[in-house]
Enzyme design. Structure first.
Site, PDB file in Angstrom:
ATOM      1  CG  ASN A 151      -0.220  -0.126   2.505  1.00  0.00           C
ATOM      2  OD1 ASN A 151       0.557   0.753   2.855  1.00  0.00           O
ATOM      3  ND2 ASN A 151      -0.428  -1.216   3.231  1.00  0.00           N
ATOM      4  CE  LYS A 158       8.961 -12.988 -14.110  1.00  0.00           C
ATOM      5  NZ  LYS A 158       9.812 -12.573 -15.223  1.00  0.00           N
ATOM      6  CG  PHE A 172      -2.469   6.029  13.141  1.00  0.00           C
ATOM      7  CD1 PHE A 172      -1.737   5.729  14.271  1.00  0.00           C
ATOM      8  CD2 PHE A 172      -2.325   7.293  12.578  1.00  0.00           C
ATOM      9  CE1 PHE A 172      -0.878   6.647  14.838  1.00  0.00           C
ATOM     10  CE2 PHE A 172      -1.476   8.223  13.125  1.00  0.00           C
ATOM     11  CZ  PHE A 172      -0.745   7.909  14.260  1.00  0.00           C
ATOM     12  CE  LYS A 205     -11.236   1.366  10.362  1.00  0.00           C
ATOM     13  NZ  LYS A 205     -10.484   2.108   9.367  1.00  0.00           N
ATOM     14  CE  LYS A 263      -9.216  -2.506  13.583  1.00  0.00           C
ATOM     15  NZ  LYS A 263      -8.132  -2.838  12.656  1.00  0.00           N
TER      16      LYS A 263
HETATM   17  N1  CTP Z   1      -4.606  -2.915  11.765  1.00  0.00           N
HETATM   18  C1  CTP Z   1      -4.203  -4.113  12.337  1.00  0.00           C
HETATM   19  N2  CTP Z   1      -4.217  -5.266  11.613  1.00  0.00           N
HETATM   20  C2  CTP Z   1      -4.659  -5.278  10.339  1.00  0.00           C
HETATM   21  C3  CTP Z   1      -5.126  -4.072   9.740  1.00  0.00           C
HETATM   22  C4  CTP Z   1      -5.080  -2.903  10.498  1.00  0.00           C
HETATM   23  O1  CTP Z   1      -3.828  -4.112  13.504  1.00  0.00           O
HETATM   24  N3  CTP Z   1      -4.653  -6.414   9.655  1.00  0.00           N
HETATM   25  C5  CTP Z   1      -4.558  -1.692  12.567  1.00  0.00           C
HETATM   26  C6  CTP Z   1      -3.822  -0.524  11.909  1.00  0.00           C
HETATM   27  O2  CTP Z   1      -2.443  -0.541  12.217  1.00  0.00           O
HETATM   28  C7  CTP Z   1      -4.534   0.682  12.488  1.00  0.00           C
HETATM   29  C8  CTP Z   1      -5.961   0.173  12.738  1.00  0.00           C
HETATM   30  O3  CTP Z   1      -5.885  -1.253  12.754  1.00  0.00           O
HETATM   31  O4  CTP Z   1      -3.995   1.079  13.707  1.00  0.00           O
HETATM   32  C9  CTP Z   1      -6.939   0.593  11.689  1.00  0.00           C
HETATM   33  O5  CTP Z   1      -6.455   0.319  10.382  1.00  0.00           O
HETATM   34  P1  CTP Z   1      -7.325   0.623   9.109  1.00  0.00           P
HETATM   35  O6  CTP Z   1      -6.594   0.136   7.900  1.00  0.00           O
HETATM   36  O7  CTP Z   1      -7.791   2.047   9.118  1.00  0.00           O
HETATM   37  O8  CTP Z   1      -8.621  -0.232   9.382  1.00  0.00           O
HETATM   38  P2  CTP Z   1      -8.998  -1.710   9.106  1.00  0.00           P
HETATM   39  O9  CTP Z   1      -9.145  -2.414  10.405  1.00  0.00           O
HETATM   40  O10 CTP Z   1      -8.051  -2.338   8.134  1.00  0.00           O
HETATM   41  O11 CTP Z   1     -10.445  -1.516   8.479  1.00  0.00           O
HETATM   42  P3  CTP Z   1     -10.887  -0.934   7.035  1.00  0.00           P
HETATM   43  O12 CTP Z   1      -9.718  -1.206   6.104  1.00  0.00           O
HETATM   44  O13 CTP Z   1     -12.091  -1.706   6.721  1.00  0.00           O
HETATM   45  O14 CTP Z   1     -11.142   0.535   7.222  1.00  0.00           O
END
Ligand code: CTP
Length: 404
Positions: free
Chosen positions: A217, A296, A330, A344, A348
């Site tokens: 990403n 590959k 975040f 979130k 979490k």
């Molecule tokens: N995060 C995590 N594990 C993952 C994905 C995300 O611990 N597999 C954590 C990120 O480091 C961040 C938080 O969860 O602190 C939110 O990440 P975000 O990408 O905004 O949210 P997602 O949980 O991935 O949800 P969505 O993509 O549906 O918004």
């Protein structure tokens, strides 16, 4: 508690002692770095230092008189006892380069010139940057003297290893000026996170498809790196778990590099027990290739899709291990910022969430600035627009500091 950003350094004074080693030629560059940060610098040169760099040079870059004599014939401030006045003015003593002789004098309390008298008369912290021939450095006498200074609370910046001016190779090089300046800045910062262990995840994760391709990403690790630097500057013990990034993290942090979400999860679990605060600034992959191909994938394979599976959500996985730890997440959002982030945070089990408006110019991935909100279970603490990631890092740490 004040907001400890870089501006605080503007009111600080460093008394900078330069002793007689070849690395004294780097002293003007150190001064430029310090004055560039707004720090007032008063240079004190030993007789030997003046064999390597001139007082005129130091006077020009510090913008003030250089102190060289214990008993100057005509003192600019005849009513002041010079070494006491200098010592009283210091927020920090920096000695760079520090020769074996200077280190021995400091260790034994010998005060036979202006610099040694001034340091002995001072109450401010002392940062010593040894620089000399590798054999002089490893000599038991020098090592014992350095140990005496360490035990006394003097800060020692380890010399760099490499080619030495005398022709030898090994430890003894003066670290680069910007490294010394960074150390000075850290010691001048308010150490309000001393005793706090912070674990920070940074950057993206990379999920390999085959030996040449992967899914990732847009994260560059800038926000995480700003948090690492700010936490270190404020005295926290910092461990970083980082995905692949093109960043040099602050030199005081312990850094563990990982690649995939799975590796990041394992590293976080392993390090969690040592931390009081976890900041999950990493952009962890939500989807990973279901199968990794050892060879590959070729054009002739006529691939039309890649099967993906959900990765483990790290924060959800470690929710049961939270105990007294403070968890910060975040949220990268493009719509319904506050509602999505709040959801979130609750899902979490977080104590705080920093939600970024990633679709906005000057915010989110790869940008030097960020816009968004900071939420805790009590509500929205802050709504920030295009602030530098460095300032945001300090703001986040200010809020954490009030709560741990
Ligand atoms: N995060 C995590 N594990 C993952 C994905 C995300 O611990 N597999 C954590 C990120 O480091 C961040 C938080 O969860 O602190 C939110 O990440 P975000 O990408 O905004 O949210 P997602 O949980 O991935 O949800 P969505 O993509 O549906 O918004």
């Amino acid at each position: 508690m004040g907001n400890t950003t870089g501006e605080d350094l503007a009111a600080k004074t460093v008394v900078f002692g330069i002793t007689g080693g070849i690395a004294a030629y780097k002293a003007p560059l150190i001064v430029r770095g310090l004055t560039g940060a707004g720090i007032e610098v008063h240079a004190v040169m030993t007789d030997a230092a003046r064999q390597f760099v001139t007082p005129i040079t130091l006077q020009t870059v510090t913008g003030r008189p250089v102190h060289t004599e214990m008993f100057p014939a005509i003192s600019p401030n005849a009513y002041e006892v010079e070494h006491i006045a200098l010592a009283d003015r210091a927020d920090l003593f920096l000695i760079a380069p520090a020769t074996a002789n200077c280190i021995a004098k400091l260790a034994q309390g010998i005060a036979d010139d202006l610099l040694s008298c001034t340091v002995l008369a001072g109450k401010a912290p002392v940062l010593v940057c040894p620089s000399m021939n590798v054999n002089m450095l490893s000599n038991k006498a020098t090592q014992d003297n350095l140990d005496i200074l360490r035990k006394r609370g003097v800060h020692i910046l380890e010399p760099a290893v490499g080619e030495l001016a005398c022709g030898w190779e090994g430890a003894g090089r003066l670290p680069e000026p910007q490294r010394i300046v960074a150390e000075v800045e850290r010691l001048l910062f308010q150490q309000d996170l001393e005793g706090v262990s912070v674990l920070i995840t940074c950057g993206p994760t990379c999920e390999d498809i085959d030996p040449v391709r992967f899914i990732t990403n847009r994260s560059t690790g800038k926000m995480g790196s700003a948090l690492v630097e700010a936490a270190c500057m404020r005295g926290a013990k910092v461990k970083v778990i980082s995905g692949p990034v093109n960043i040099d993290y602050a030199p005081w942090a312990e850094v563990v590099m990982v690649r995939s979400a799975q590796q990041m999860l394992a590293a976080v679990k392993e390090s969690l027990q040592y931390c009081d605060v976890l900041i999950m600034a990493a952009a962890v992959a939500d989807y990973v290739p279901s199968v990794y191909r050892d060879a590959k994938i070729k054009k002739g394979d006529k691939l039309s899709s890649i099967a993906l599976s959900s990765s483990a959500d790290i924060l959800s996985e470690i929710k049961p291990m939270k105990e007294e730890r403070f968890y910060v997440g975040f949220a990268a959002e493009t719509e319904n910022l506050a509602a999505s982030a709040k959801d979130k945070m609750t899902r979490k089990g977080l104590d705080m969430i920093v939600a970024n408006r990633v679709e906005q110019a000057g915010s989110g991935f790869a940008s030097d600035t960020n816009s968004g909100i900071i939420i805790t279970p009590e509500g929205i603490l802050d709504d920030f627009e295009q602030i530098e990631k460095e300032s945001l890092a300090h703001k986040i740490l200010d809020f954490i500091r009030e709560r741990v």
